[in-house]
Write a protein that holds these residues in place. Sequence first.
Motif, PDB file in Angstrom:
ATOM      1  N   ASN A  61      33.813 -60.326 -46.993  1.00 47.50           N
ATOM      2  CA  ASN A  61      34.765 -59.488 -47.119  1.00 47.50           C
ATOM      3  C   ASN A  61      35.323 -58.797 -44.986  1.00 47.50           C
ATOM      4  OD1 ASN A  61      35.730 -59.885 -48.792  1.00 47.50           O
ATOM      5  ND2 ASN A  61      35.284 -58.217 -50.228  1.00 47.50           N
ATOM      6  N   LYS A  62      33.975 -59.220 -44.051  1.00 46.93           N
ATOM      7  CA  LYS A  62      34.423 -59.135 -42.626  1.00 46.93           C
ATOM      8  C   LYS A  62      34.970 -59.926 -42.328  1.00 46.93           C
ATOM      9  CE  LYS A  62      31.338 -55.437 -43.178  1.00 46.93           C
ATOM     10  NZ  LYS A  62      31.753 -53.770 -43.063  1.00 46.93           N
ATOM     11  N   VAL A  63      34.956 -59.113 -41.155  1.00 47.26           N
ATOM     12  CA  VAL A  63      36.537 -60.653 -40.171  1.00 47.26           C
ATOM     13  C   VAL A  63      35.300 -60.445 -38.296  1.00 47.26           C
ATOM     14  CG1 VAL A  63      38.151 -60.868 -38.111  1.00 47.26           C
ATOM     15  CG2 VAL A  63      38.426 -59.285 -40.852  1.00 47.26           C
ATOM     16  N   ILE A  64      35.164 -61.453 -38.691  1.00 47.19           N
ATOM     17  CA  ILE A  64      34.266 -62.395 -37.595  1.00 47.19           C
ATOM     18  C   ILE A  64      34.670 -63.396 -36.823  1.00 47.19           C
ATOM     19  CG2 ILE A  64      32.016 -63.350 -37.118  1.00 47.19           C
ATOM     20  CD1 ILE A  64      30.988 -62.446 -40.071  1.00 47.19           C
ATOM     21  N   PHE A  65      34.574 -62.718 -35.603  1.00 43.17           N
ATOM     22  CA  PHE A  65      35.161 -63.667 -33.822  1.00 43.17           C
ATOM     23  C   PHE A  65      33.784 -64.400 -33.572  1.00 43.17           C
ATOM     24  CE2 PHE A  65      36.288 -64.857 -30.321  1.00 43.17           C
ATOM     25  CZ  PHE A  65      38.251 -65.670 -30.373  1.00 43.17           C
ATOM     26  N   ILE A  66      33.730 -65.705 -33.608  1.00 44.48           N
ATOM     27  CA  ILE A  66      32.271 -66.577 -33.042  1.00 44.48           C
ATOM     28  C   ILE A  66      33.176 -67.338 -32.003  1.00 44.48           C
ATOM     29  CG2 ILE A  66      31.044 -68.243 -32.968  1.00 44.48           C
ATOM     30  CD1 ILE A  66      30.409 -67.006 -36.830  1.00 44.48           C
ATOM     31  N   VAL A  78      29.337 -70.312 -37.677  1.00 48.98           N
ATOM     32  CA  VAL A  78      30.636 -70.374 -38.407  1.00 48.98           C
ATOM     33  C   VAL A  78      30.496 -70.879 -39.831  1.00 48.98           C
ATOM     34  CG1 VAL A  78      32.867 -71.335 -38.649  1.00 48.98           C
ATOM     35  CG2 VAL A  78      32.189 -70.591 -36.171  1.00 48.98           C
ATOM     36  N   ARG A  79      29.694 -71.882 -40.530  1.00 49.67           N
ATOM     37  CA  ARG A  79      29.880 -72.181 -42.108  1.00 49.67           C
ATOM     38  C   ARG A  79      28.854 -70.856 -42.602  1.00 49.67           C
ATOM     39  NH1 ARG A  79      31.021 -75.283 -45.710  1.00 49.67           N
ATOM     40  NH2 ARG A  79      31.605 -77.124 -44.184  1.00 49.67           N
ATOM     41  N   PHE A  80      28.062 -70.623 -42.441  1.00 53.02           N
ATOM     42  CA  PHE A  80      26.906 -69.585 -42.435  1.00 53.02           C
ATOM     43  C   PHE A  80      27.530 -68.644 -43.061  1.00 53.02           C
ATOM     44  CE2 PHE A  80      23.893 -66.231 -42.750  1.00 53.02           C
ATOM     45  CZ  PHE A  80      23.379 -66.739 -43.771  1.00 53.02           C
ATOM     46  N   LEU A  81      27.703 -67.687 -42.334  1.00 55.90           N
ATOM     47  CA  LEU A  81      28.486 -66.753 -42.022  1.00 55.90           C
ATOM     48  C   LEU A  81      29.792 -67.062 -43.317  1.00 55.90           C
ATOM     49  CD1 LEU A  81      28.773 -65.446 -38.728  1.00 55.90           C
ATOM     50  CD2 LEU A  81      27.614 -64.450 -40.525  1.00 55.90           C
ATOM     51  N   LYS A  87      35.579 -63.438 -43.411  1.00 55.77           N
ATOM     52  CA  LYS A  87      36.439 -64.652 -43.207  1.00 55.77           C
ATOM     53  C   LYS A  87      35.761 -64.891 -40.969  1.00 55.77           C
ATOM     54  CE  LYS A  87      40.886 -64.629 -41.359  1.00 55.77           C
ATOM     55  NZ  LYS A  87      42.742 -64.117 -42.153  1.00 55.77           N
ATOM     56  N   VAL A  88      35.802 -66.161 -41.040  1.00 48.69           N
ATOM     57  CA  VAL A  88      36.012 -66.208 -39.426  1.00 48.69           C
ATOM     58  C   VAL A  88      36.415 -67.097 -38.437  1.00 48.69           C
ATOM     59  CG1 VAL A  88      33.199 -66.610 -40.039  1.00 48.69           C
ATOM     60  CG2 VAL A  88      34.881 -68.499 -40.506  1.00 48.69           C
ATOM     61  N   TYR A  89      36.403 -66.465 -37.513  1.00 47.28           N
ATOM     62  CA  TYR A  89      37.942 -67.075 -36.321  1.00 47.28           C
ATOM     63  C   TYR A  89      36.571 -67.691 -35.560  1.00 47.28           C
ATOM     64  CZ  TYR A  89      41.415 -64.299 -38.100  1.00 47.28           C
ATOM     65  OH  TYR A  89      42.222 -63.648 -38.623  1.00 47.28           O
ATOM     66  N   VAL A  90      36.888 -69.091 -35.375  1.00 57.40           N
ATOM     67  CA  VAL A  90      36.626 -69.936 -34.801  1.00 57.40           C
ATOM     68  C   VAL A  90      36.984 -70.545 -33.611  1.00 57.40           C
ATOM     69  CG1 VAL A  90      35.365 -72.388 -34.966  1.00 57.40           C
ATOM     70  CG2 VAL A  90      35.666 -71.339 -37.166  1.00 57.40           C
ATOM     71  N   ASN A  91      36.355 -69.700 -32.589  1.00 55.27           N
ATOM     72  CA  ASN A  91      36.969 -70.323 -31.076  1.00 55.27           C
ATOM     73  C   ASN A  91      36.396 -71.395 -30.568  1.00 55.27           C
ATOM     74  OD1 ASN A  91      36.313 -69.160 -27.946  1.00 55.27           O
ATOM     75  ND2 ASN A  91      38.509 -68.919 -28.328  1.00 55.27           N
ATOM     76  N   GLY A  92      37.256 -72.862 -29.842  1.00 53.23           N
ATOM     77  CA  GLY A  92      36.736 -72.961 -29.036  1.00 53.23           C
ATOM     78  C   GLY A  92      37.581 -73.335 -27.622  1.00 53.23           C
ATOM     79  N   VAL A 139      33.019 -58.211 -36.183  1.00 55.92           N
ATOM     80  CA  VAL A 139      31.363 -58.582 -35.488  1.00 55.92           C
ATOM     81  C   VAL A 139      32.358 -59.634 -34.469  1.00 55.92           C
ATOM     82  CG1 VAL A 139      29.628 -60.318 -36.078  1.00 55.92           C
ATOM     83  CG2 VAL A 139      30.094 -58.513 -37.665  1.00 55.92           C
ATOM     84  N   LEU A 140      31.584 -59.902 -33.465  1.00 51.97           N
ATOM     85  CA  LEU A 140      32.027 -60.128 -32.321  1.00 51.97           C
ATOM     86  C   LEU A 140      30.794 -61.185 -31.879  1.00 51.97           C
ATOM     87  CD1 LEU A 140      33.675 -61.713 -30.364  1.00 51.97           C
ATOM     88  CD2 LEU A 140      33.011 -60.205 -28.823  1.00 51.97           C
ATOM     89  N   ILE A 141      30.450 -62.107 -31.828  1.00 55.17           N
ATOM     90  CA  ILE A 141      29.386 -63.058 -31.841  1.00 55.17           C
ATOM     91  C   ILE A 141      29.774 -64.390 -30.375  1.00 55.17           C
ATOM     92  CG2 ILE A 141      27.703 -65.044 -31.981  1.00 55.17           C
ATOM     93  CD1 ILE A 141      28.196 -64.569 -35.595  1.00 55.17           C
ATOM     94  N   ASN A 142      29.054 -64.018 -29.642  1.00 52.77           N
ATOM     95  CA  ASN A 142      28.908 -64.543 -28.096  1.00 52.77           C
ATOM     96  C   ASN A 142      28.553 -65.463 -28.186  1.00 52.77           C
ATOM     97  OD1 ASN A 142      30.583 -64.764 -25.601  1.00 52.77           O
ATOM     98  ND2 ASN A 142      29.418 -63.226 -24.443  1.00 52.77           N
ATOM     99  N   ASN A 143      29.006 -66.227 -28.601  1.00 54.49           N
ATOM    100  CA  ASN A 143      28.234 -68.121 -28.419  1.00 54.49           C
ATOM    101  C   ASN A 143      28.299 -69.342 -27.402  1.00 54.49           C
ATOM    102  OD1 ASN A 143      25.888 -69.360 -30.039  1.00 54.49           O
ATOM    103  ND2 ASN A 143      28.177 -70.905 -30.679  1.00 54.49           N
ATOM    104  N   ALA A 144      29.424 -68.666 -26.951  1.00 55.27           N
ATOM    105  CA  ALA A 144      30.504 -69.521 -25.788  1.00 55.27           C
ATOM    106  C   ALA A 144      28.821 -69.469 -24.650  1.00 55.27           C
ATOM    107  CB  ALA A 144      30.838 -69.185 -25.380  1.00 55.27           C
ATOM    108  N   HIS A 145      28.216 -70.865 -24.062  1.00 57.47           N
ATOM    109  CA  HIS A 145      27.657 -70.769 -23.070  1.00 57.47           C
ATOM    110  C   HIS A 145      27.491 -72.613 -22.265  1.00 57.47           C
ATOM    111  CE1 HIS A 145      23.917 -70.971 -20.912  1.00 57.47           C
ATOM    112  NE2 HIS A 145      23.678 -71.826 -21.411  1.00 57.47           N
ATOM    113  N   SER A 146      27.731 -71.780 -20.824  1.00 60.02           N
ATOM    114  CA  SER A 146      28.310 -73.473 -20.316  1.00 60.02           C
ATOM    115  C   SER A 146      27.349 -74.108 -19.789  1.00 60.02           C
ATOM    116  CB  SER A 146      29.079 -72.864 -19.050  1.00 60.02           C
ATOM    117  OG  SER A 146      28.856 -72.282 -18.051  1.00 60.02           O
ATOM    118  N   GLY A 147      25.679 -73.259 -19.422  1.00 59.59           N
ATOM    119  CA  GLY A 147      24.519 -74.361 -18.691  1.00 59.59           C
ATOM    120  C   GLY A 147      24.306 -73.484 -18.068  1.00 59.59           C
ATOM    121  N   GLY A 148      24.854 -72.999 -17.464  1.00 61.87           N
ATOM    122  CA  GLY A 148      24.687 -72.158 -15.410  1.00 61.87           C
ATOM    123  C   GLY A 148      23.336 -72.533 -14.987  1.00 61.87           C
ATOM    124  N   GLY A 149      22.173 -72.450 -14.715  1.00 65.15           N
ATOM    125  CA  GLY A 149      20.710 -72.682 -14.316  1.00 65.15           C
ATOM    126  C   GLY A 149      20.358 -73.731 -14.824  1.00 65.15           C
TER     127      GLY A 149
END
Length: 181
Positions: A61-66, A78-81, A87-92, A139-149
């Motif tokens: 019952n936790k609200v999680i934003f990824i 997302v699937r695991f949580l 309750k997961v909010y799928v960001n993209g 819970v906020l999971i900042n998983n976004a990544h662009s590659g950088g170096g």
Amino acid sequence: RIAKSIMDDYKNDTCVGKYYKEIHKRRIAKKNKGKEYEDPPFSPGTSYGGLFHMDYAGLKNKVIFISGGSGYLGSYMVRFLAEQGAKVYVNGRSNKTVYLLVNKLLEDGLDASAAVFDITSEKETQHFFSGFDSETIDVLINNAHSGGGSGGVSGGTISTVMSEDYIHSYDVSVVSSHRLV
């Protein structure tokens, strides 16, 4: 301070506290030659790199934003949580990939919602959260990544990457985290 922290965890119903209680219970059972051993209320699972994988009952019952939730690693998280009862909010940024994942999770009876916007855009971030219902994000999971170096936006190797790629990576990984909070 360490002993106090350990005792606080032991007294509370946290994953760490459950782990300490299980260790204590097994030591008692070993002393008593197993007579008082009961199955634990959680599954300590297997050891990986010295860490124990435990039951994540606290996620129910936790609200999680990824952020980056529709990507390769994000979709697994997302699937695991969601399977743990969150309750997961799928960001993209892509309607297609986000809704494909969210619809699959909903078909599987899991609780998921789409959060399609670019986290590097302050305007899009504010627009999404202005329409956000009264739920708080636990819970906020900042998983976004662009590659950088490692190739970044323009691709290539670490020796050929442009400085703009590092700036973009910093914006995705660090600045957007602050924007989401």
